[in-house]
Enzyme design. Sequence first.
Site, PDB file in Angstrom:
ATOM      1  N   SER A  55      79.225  -9.713 112.482  1.00 25.66           N
ATOM      2  CA  SER A  55      78.862  -9.115 113.760  1.00 25.66           C
ATOM      3  C   SER A  55      79.980  -9.251 114.780  1.00 25.66           C
ATOM      4  CB  SER A  55      77.557  -9.731 114.259  1.00 25.66           C
ATOM      5  OG  SER A  55      77.039  -9.021 115.354  1.00 25.66           O
TER       6      SER A  55
ATOM      7  N   ASP B  99      80.263  -4.160 119.347  1.00 24.54           N
ATOM      8  CA  ASP B  99      80.888  -5.253 118.602  1.00 24.54           C
ATOM      9  C   ASP B  99      81.280  -4.736 117.223  1.00 24.54           C
ATOM     10  OD1 ASP B  99      78.320  -4.960 117.625  1.00 24.54           O
ATOM     11  OD2 ASP B  99      77.943  -7.095 117.397  1.00 24.54           O
TER      12      ASP B  99
END
Length: 438
Positions: A92, A230
């Site tokens: 992530s 992200d």
Amino acid sequence: MFGTSGIRGTVGEDVTAALALSVGRAVGSEGYERVVVGRDVRESGDLLVDALAAGLRETGADVLEVGVASTPTIARAVGWLDADAGVAVTASHNPATDNGIKLWTPSGKAFGPDRRAAIARRVEADEYDLRPWNDLGARAEREGAIEHHARRIREAVSLPEPLEVVVDVGNGAGEITASVLDDLGCSVTTLNGQPDGTFPGRPSEPTRETLGMLAAVVEHTDADLGIGHDGDADRTMAVDETGTFVPKDALLALLACDAAGDGDRVAAPVDTSLAVEDALTARGASLTRTKVGDVYVAERATDDGVVFGGEPSGAWIWPEETLCPDGPLAACRLAELVAERGPLSALVGAVDTYPIRRTSIEVDEKAAVVERLRERVLDRYDDVDTLDGVRVDAGDGWFLLRASGTEPVIRVTAEAREERRAEELYETATALVADAAG
């Protein structure tokens, strides 16, 4: 082994091909016979996918590989491909040194505590249901996952007029956002659009500090909106048309109020600002608080009357669409909001904000400290919530004391509608932690 967001850690130390092989074996041994597997742009993901796929196939599970894609694309493909589970190989927003594994159900919800515990038990006990040579699972590439995700977003969003949007992909897997906004008629400029798991353009996590280039571009162009993702695009943050970063709680309030009407509920974690609760109350809606972690927000989003779930970190969930945090959907929903209601700066300006204080206090034996805090706070205060740490509602403000899931620290948060009261609550909270730790 699992944190609230799956398995994450440094490649070659915490996260290895051997671990991925074991997780694959454990998932297949738990009866998941058809499993979607994909990854973000990190090069280490290639070998981890190979190891996961090998472990799954050893237990007879079939692997449906969707390649490099955003995490919400992978999660949403599980139901679309009629699979039993999904695995996203991603860290992530973590730095390039890391990678991880996150497991998904067909609803788009991440594996909850019970499912994660079952996988962890098998890995720790090295206990798998391995099949003989003539009963191994198959591995096949499945195309179309990104287009399926894009189509679902286009069907869920309608822009009354086109916008100029700058999308900072962050060298990650979020290019789908730019593609869908273009399909919706927007003029789109991308930053850091080349996929690169070393994240050369900026750190992977989208924050006020890391989105400086995005803010500057939006400020000096005619853009109506800036979007920052992200590395795996499950998070979305925003910059308004003046180049100002939108505060996280204000963005949560905007998206929540756009989704919720009279009598509706919104799920958000215990550290969510009063600004969100006040904004929802003004609309006749209410806030239901969860543990910190998008998996807990998603779980609560399955309750009747919950129409939206969000975390100030940038994870946004519309349960009528999917139970996974969907960054590209959030970006397009925000564009829709701006197109319908006007400049983002004005929308943000209409959200009340209050003074909030945060700190982290390093402690030994954080679990024992939290237990002592629980006892002392329950003895001292009437309105106490122990869902995740200890949260005290003081009427005109609140404070929260909770153990970090990854570090030996106690997180302290205090907020009130007035500056002086926020400072008082903050001092009380930090003193409580110092006393319990001592």
